[in-house]
Write a protein that holds these residues in place. Structure first.
Motif, PDB file in Angstrom:
ATOM      1  N   SER A 269      54.265  25.928  19.935  1.00  0.00           N
ATOM      2  CA  SER A 269      54.396  25.204  18.668  1.00  0.00           C
ATOM      3  C   SER A 269      55.083  23.855  18.856  1.00  0.00           C
ATOM      4  O   SER A 269      55.080  23.030  17.941  1.00  0.00           O
ATOM      5  CB  SER A 269      55.210  26.020  17.665  1.00  0.00           C
ATOM      6  OG  SER A 269      54.938  27.375  17.805  1.00  0.00           O
ATOM      7  N   LEU A 270      55.677  23.665  20.026  1.00  0.00           N
ATOM      8  CA  LEU A 270      56.496  22.473  20.251  1.00  0.00           C
ATOM      9  C   LEU A 270      55.701  21.188  20.065  1.00  0.00           C
ATOM     10  O   LEU A 270      56.091  20.294  19.317  1.00  0.00           O
ATOM     11  CB  LEU A 270      57.078  22.534  21.671  1.00  0.00           C
ATOM     12  CG  LEU A 270      58.560  22.179  21.796  1.00  0.00           C
ATOM     13  CD1 LEU A 270      59.376  23.020  20.817  1.00  0.00           C
ATOM     14  CD2 LEU A 270      59.034  22.420  23.220  1.00  0.00           C
TER      15      LEU A 270
ATOM     16  N   LYS B 105      57.947  41.578  23.887  1.00  0.00           N
ATOM     17  CA  LYS B 105      57.933  40.951  22.570  1.00  0.00           C
ATOM     18  C   LYS B 105      58.695  39.628  22.605  1.00  0.00           C
ATOM     19  O   LYS B 105      58.227  38.611  22.085  1.00  0.00           O
ATOM     20  CB  LYS B 105      58.566  41.900  21.554  1.00  0.00           C
ATOM     21  CG  LYS B 105      58.082  41.683  20.140  1.00  0.00           C
ATOM     22  CD  LYS B 105      58.365  42.912  19.293  1.00  0.00           C
ATOM     23  CE  LYS B 105      57.403  43.026  18.137  1.00  0.00           C
ATOM     24  NZ  LYS B 105      57.599  44.289  17.426  1.00  0.00           N
ATOM     25  N   ALA B 106      59.857  39.664  23.270  1.00  0.00           N
ATOM     26  CA  ALA B 106      60.654  38.454  23.373  1.00  0.00           C
ATOM     27  C   ALA B 106      59.870  37.358  24.101  1.00  0.00           C
ATOM     28  O   ALA B 106      59.872  36.191  23.695  1.00  0.00           O
ATOM     29  CB  ALA B 106      61.961  38.754  24.111  1.00  0.00           C
ATOM     30  N   ARG B 107      59.165  37.761  25.158  1.00  0.00           N
ATOM     31  CA  ARG B 107      58.381  36.785  25.915  1.00  0.00           C
ATOM     32  C   ARG B 107      57.279  36.197  25.025  1.00  0.00           C
ATOM     33  O   ARG B 107      56.992  35.019  25.067  1.00  0.00           O
ATOM     34  CB  ARG B 107      57.770  37.450  27.150  1.00  0.00           C
ATOM     35  CG  ARG B 107      57.406  36.448  28.212  1.00  0.00           C
ATOM     36  CD  ARG B 107      56.949  37.140  29.497  1.00  0.00           C
ATOM     37  NE  ARG B 107      57.928  38.069  30.011  1.00  0.00           N
ATOM     38  CZ  ARG B 107      57.622  39.270  30.529  1.00  0.00           C
ATOM     39  NH1 ARG B 107      56.375  39.665  30.544  1.00  0.00           N
ATOM     40  NH2 ARG B 107      58.555  40.051  31.009  1.00  0.00           N
TER      41      ARG B 107
ATOM     42  N   LYS C  38      61.203  43.507  25.778  1.00  0.00           N
ATOM     43  CA  LYS C  38      61.132  42.344  26.653  1.00  0.00           C
ATOM     44  C   LYS C  38      59.815  41.584  26.476  1.00  0.00           C
ATOM     45  O   LYS C  38      59.784  40.365  26.382  1.00  0.00           O
ATOM     46  CB  LYS C  38      61.269  42.802  28.105  1.00  0.00           C
ATOM     47  CG  LYS C  38      62.088  41.870  28.961  1.00  0.00           C
ATOM     48  CD  LYS C  38      62.331  42.498  30.323  1.00  0.00           C
ATOM     49  CE  LYS C  38      63.161  41.596  31.203  1.00  0.00           C
ATOM     50  NZ  LYS C  38      63.440  42.252  32.480  1.00  0.00           N
TER      51      LYS C  38
ATOM     52  N   ILE D 289      57.398  35.815  21.787  1.00  0.00           N
ATOM     53  CA  ILE D 289      58.004  34.867  20.848  1.00  0.00           C
ATOM     54  C   ILE D 289      58.272  33.532  21.534  1.00  0.00           C
ATOM     55  O   ILE D 289      57.980  32.459  21.004  1.00  0.00           O
ATOM     56  CB  ILE D 289      59.311  35.463  20.272  1.00  0.00           C
ATOM     57  CG1 ILE D 289      58.960  36.630  19.345  1.00  0.00           C
ATOM     58  CG2 ILE D 289      60.091  34.406  19.504  1.00  0.00           C
ATOM     59  CD1 ILE D 289      60.148  37.472  18.939  1.00  0.00           C
ATOM     60  N   TRP D 290      58.779  33.619  22.764  1.00  0.00           N
ATOM     61  CA  TRP D 290      59.029  32.386  23.506  1.00  0.00           C
ATOM     62  C   TRP D 290      57.748  31.587  23.712  1.00  0.00           C
ATOM     63  O   TRP D 290      57.711  30.375  23.562  1.00  0.00           O
ATOM     64  CB  TRP D 290      59.651  32.695  24.881  1.00  0.00           C
ATOM     65  CG  TRP D 290      61.145  32.759  24.811  1.00  0.00           C
ATOM     66  CD1 TRP D 290      61.931  33.833  25.060  1.00  0.00           C
ATOM     67  CD2 TRP D 290      62.022  31.695  24.439  1.00  0.00           C
ATOM     68  NE1 TRP D 290      63.246  33.527  24.866  1.00  0.00           N
ATOM     69  CE2 TRP D 290      63.332  32.202  24.473  1.00  0.00           C
ATOM     70  CE3 TRP D 290      61.830  30.363  24.055  1.00  0.00           C
ATOM     71  CZ2 TRP D 290      64.443  31.437  24.166  1.00  0.00           C
ATOM     72  CZ3 TRP D 290      62.943  29.600  23.738  1.00  0.00           C
ATOM     73  CH2 TRP D 290      64.238  30.134  23.795  1.00  0.00           C
ATOM     74  N   ARG D 291      56.690  32.327  24.062  1.00  0.00           N
ATOM     75  CA  ARG D 291      55.425  31.635  24.297  1.00  0.00           C
ATOM     76  C   ARG D 291      54.956  30.943  23.020  1.00  0.00           C
ATOM     77  O   ARG D 291      54.485  29.817  23.036  1.00  0.00           O
ATOM     78  CB  ARG D 291      54.364  32.640  24.785  1.00  0.00           C
ATOM     79  CG  ARG D 291      53.063  31.944  25.161  1.00  0.00           C
ATOM     80  CD  ARG D 291      52.010  32.937  25.564  1.00  0.00           C
ATOM     81  NE  ARG D 291      52.470  33.816  26.624  1.00  0.00           N
ATOM     82  CZ  ARG D 291      51.867  34.954  26.946  1.00  0.00           C
ATOM     83  NH1 ARG D 291      50.798  35.342  26.292  1.00  0.00           N
ATOM     84  NH2 ARG D 291      52.319  35.709  27.927  1.00  0.00           N
TER      85      ARG D 291
ATOM     86  N   LEU E 164      56.830  29.900  20.533  1.00  0.00           N
ATOM     87  CA  LEU E 164      57.686  28.743  20.243  1.00  0.00           C
ATOM     88  C   LEU E 164      57.295  27.556  21.110  1.00  0.00           C
ATOM     89  O   LEU E 164      57.186  26.418  20.648  1.00  0.00           O
ATOM     90  CB  LEU E 164      59.154  29.109  20.477  1.00  0.00           C
ATOM     91  CG  LEU E 164      59.776  30.007  19.397  1.00  0.00           C
ATOM     92  CD1 LEU E 164      61.221  30.316  19.733  1.00  0.00           C
ATOM     93  CD2 LEU E 164      59.670  29.334  18.028  1.00  0.00           C
ATOM     94  N   ARG E 165      57.052  27.839  22.404  1.00  0.00           N
ATOM     95  CA  ARG E 165      56.704  26.766  23.324  1.00  0.00           C
ATOM     96  C   ARG E 165      55.372  26.127  22.906  1.00  0.00           C
ATOM     97  O   ARG E 165      55.223  24.922  22.952  1.00  0.00           O
ATOM     98  CB  ARG E 165      56.609  27.317  24.749  1.00  0.00           C
ATOM     99  CG  ARG E 165      57.049  26.314  25.782  1.00  0.00           C
ATOM    100  CD  ARG E 165      57.155  26.961  27.154  1.00  0.00           C
ATOM    101  NE  ARG E 165      58.172  27.989  27.214  1.00  0.00           N
ATOM    102  CZ  ARG E 165      58.059  29.105  27.930  1.00  0.00           C
ATOM    103  NH1 ARG E 165      56.974  29.332  28.632  1.00  0.00           N
ATOM    104  NH2 ARG E 165      59.032  29.987  27.955  1.00  0.00           N
TER     105      ARG E 165
END
Ligand SMILES: Nc1ncnc2c1ncn2[C@@H]1O[C@H](COP(=O)(O)OP(=O)(O)OP(=O)(O)O)[C@@H](O)[C@H]1O
Ligand SMILES: [Mg+2]
Lengths: 255, 260
Positions: free
Chosen positions: A16-17, A5-7, A3, A9-11, A13-14
């Motif tokens: 990099s936006l 790790k997934a968070r 979980k 990755i999301w951070r 991605l956000r």
């Protein structure tokens, strides 16, 4: 575990936006005929980077800038930390030094470049002086802050346990002030990085700042942009490094 | 020793080793300047003989902590002197250990390292560190950091650290205040055992009347601010003491009468 790790990755991605959007806009404006037409697009930069790296030009400038930072920052940290600890623990010493330092602190290091050139010449000494100047004050001020903030409760324990001066430093002052020290070192490094580039633009024949200036005079805007990007990337890398060090040293605080 | 406070039913005191009588003579303590300062303690005279277990009780803010700090040498009296073993107290010494109201462990070091720092040689003898941790029931927590401990566990480490200096005098500022009833009773027994085994002279602050009667050879009752000595009550019951006996109740009633 998964979980977290997934968070992460999301951070990522956000985060990099916005950069991605900016690059897209940049690409559009460079290739669809907006602006003056002098600006290179992101795709042009890739070829430029390739060329600058394979000719060894970029790496050479980067190496010189990093070397200057390492030297100057080392000198600044090596003087600012002991001096800060002395000022914080010896009131008389602080009264002697602080008014003068408070005055000097207000002056941006770049403003001294003419003076440094006159006194130190246009060699490495001038660049080093600028870096040291820029890094010194954040480290110095945060060291003082860190030592001042040590809870008097701990000093009483040190008294009861008959700490020597050296033990007080090693067992109490340094560990207690570490959070503040790292903040100071981190700020000092980013300060000196910015000041170095300015100094290299004004008084150097090598380094990333010089690379940008000489590219500008040849109207090689693609090289200017590469220089800017590398400066930003390296600065972020330093910051990331300090955060990693902080996490390691302050594991006793937990998360 | 011929002070009023030491006469009476003090238990048989072991007189081996150096003297560690605590004498507080005409001590007053004022915080701030003379004019608008705050008088915390007024004219305290107290004698705690070597090997005694004195408890101090009194309302919040009456100066109990201040009195302990002056005996520890962390705070000079405004008037008067404090002597330990006949010597005027000036500054701290290995002879006097203290446990504060808060554990005050160094959060950046492990439990074992905190205890090691309590030793004059900083714990070259690893066995001794382990022994102290076992004494306070925390031998499995040597590598833990203070943030991983409960309040009561942290306070036990603080006790181990104070004992690590092999003091003659142990000053305890509500050391069991943060403990639950059961742990507290167990720690009271431990404390008595440590006191007897190590032949310590103890001065402890407590808010718990039963605890004072259960543990001490003399109870020092302080008045409200500015703290003065209201009475020193010798407790001449044999150890181990039982809270349920009539004699215990007599002391309880005397103390209640004084404080209410
Ligand atoms: N360093 C200080 N500066 C000024 N005033 C102080 C200082 N230390 C204590 N005092 C005052 O002295 C008085 C006695 O304080 P002390 O801490 O000794 O009380 P106490 O009996 O231990 O109270 P408690 O039971 O709440 O711990 C209080 O009124 C407090 O405000
Ligand atoms: Mg108190």
């Amino acid at each position: 575990m998964g979980k977290g790790k997934a968070r992460g990755i999301w951070r990522f991605l956000r985060g990099s936006l916005l950069p991605l959007a900016l690059v897209a806009m940049w690409w559009l404006s460079a290739n669809r005929g907006f602006g003056t037409g002098i600006l290179p697009g992101p795709d042009d930069l890739a070829t430029t980077i390739n060329r600058l790296v394979s000719s060894g030009e970029l790496t050479g400038h980067v190496r010189i800038s990093l070397w200057r930072i390492a030297y100057g920052f080392g000198i600044a940290a090596g003087t600012a930390v002991p001096l800060g600890i002395m000022v914080a623990s010896l009131p008389g010493f602080g009264q002697l030094l602080l008014p003068a330092l408070e005055f000097l602190r207000q002056i941006p290091p770049v403003a001294w470049i003419p003076v440094f050139i006159l006194t130190l010449g246009i060699g490495e000494a001038t660049k080093l002086a600028v870096i040291v100047y820029a890094a010194f004050f954040p480290i110095f001020m945060n060291t003082i802050l860190g030592v001042d903030q040590i809870d008097s409760h701990y000093w009483e324990v040190a008294q009861l346990l008959q700490f020597s001066r050296w033990e007080s430093l090693r067992e109490l002052i340094l560990p207690a002030a570490t959070p503040s020290l790292i903040t100071g070192l981190r700020l000092g490094m980013s300060n000196s990085w910015r000041a170095l580039v300015a100094a290299e633009m004004l008084a150097a024949f090598s380094g990333l700042g010089y690379m940008i200036m000489s590219a500008r005079s040849l109207v090689r805007m693609d090289e200017v942009f590469v220089g800017i990007a590398v400066i930003g990337l390296l600065g972020s890398l330093f910051d990331w490094g300090w955060r990693a060090i902080e996490k390691r040293l302050l594991y006793w605080r937990g998360t | 020793m011929k002070n009023a406070s030491s006469i009476g039913g003090v238990r048989e005191i072991s007189q081996h080793g150096p003297k560690a009588d605590i004498e507080v003579q005409n001590v007053s303590k004022r915080f701030g300047s003379d004019a608008d300062g705050l008088l915390a303690l007024s004219n305290i005279n107290l004698c705690v003989p070597t090997g005694a277990f004195a408890t101090i009780i009194g309302q919040s803010g009456c100066g109990k902590t201040t009195l302990l700090r002056m005996i520890a040498g962390l705070e000079p009296p405004t008037y008067g002197v404090v002597k330990v073993g006949g010597q005027v107290v000036q500054g701290t010494s290995w002879e006097r250990g203290m446990v504060f109201q808060e554990p005050r462990l160094f959060p950046w070091f492990t439990v074992a390292r905190n205890v090691r720092l309590g030793m004059p040689d900083r714990g070259h003898n690893q066995e001794a560190v382990t022994g102290l941790l076992r004494l306070v029931g925390l031998e499995d927590f040597g590598t833990a950091f203070p943030r991983e401990l409960s309040g009561g566990m942290a306070q036990r480490v603080a006790l181990a650290r104070a004992l690590a200096g092999s003091p003659r005098v142990l000053l305890l500022d509500e050391p069991l205040g943060a403990l639950d009833a059961v742990t507290r009773m167990r720690m009271q027994q431990e404390l008595l055992k440590i006191w007897q085994d190590r032949q310590l002279t103890i001065v402890a602050v407590t808010h718990d009347l039963d605890e004072a009667i259960l543990l001490s050879t003399q109870i020092v009752v302080l008045s409200e601010r500015p703290g003065r000595i209201k009475k020193v009550i010798p407790v001449d019951l044999p150890y181990p003491r039982n809270r349920l006996t009539g004699e215990f109740n007599v002391f309880r009633q005397e103390l209640m009468g004084m404080l209410l």
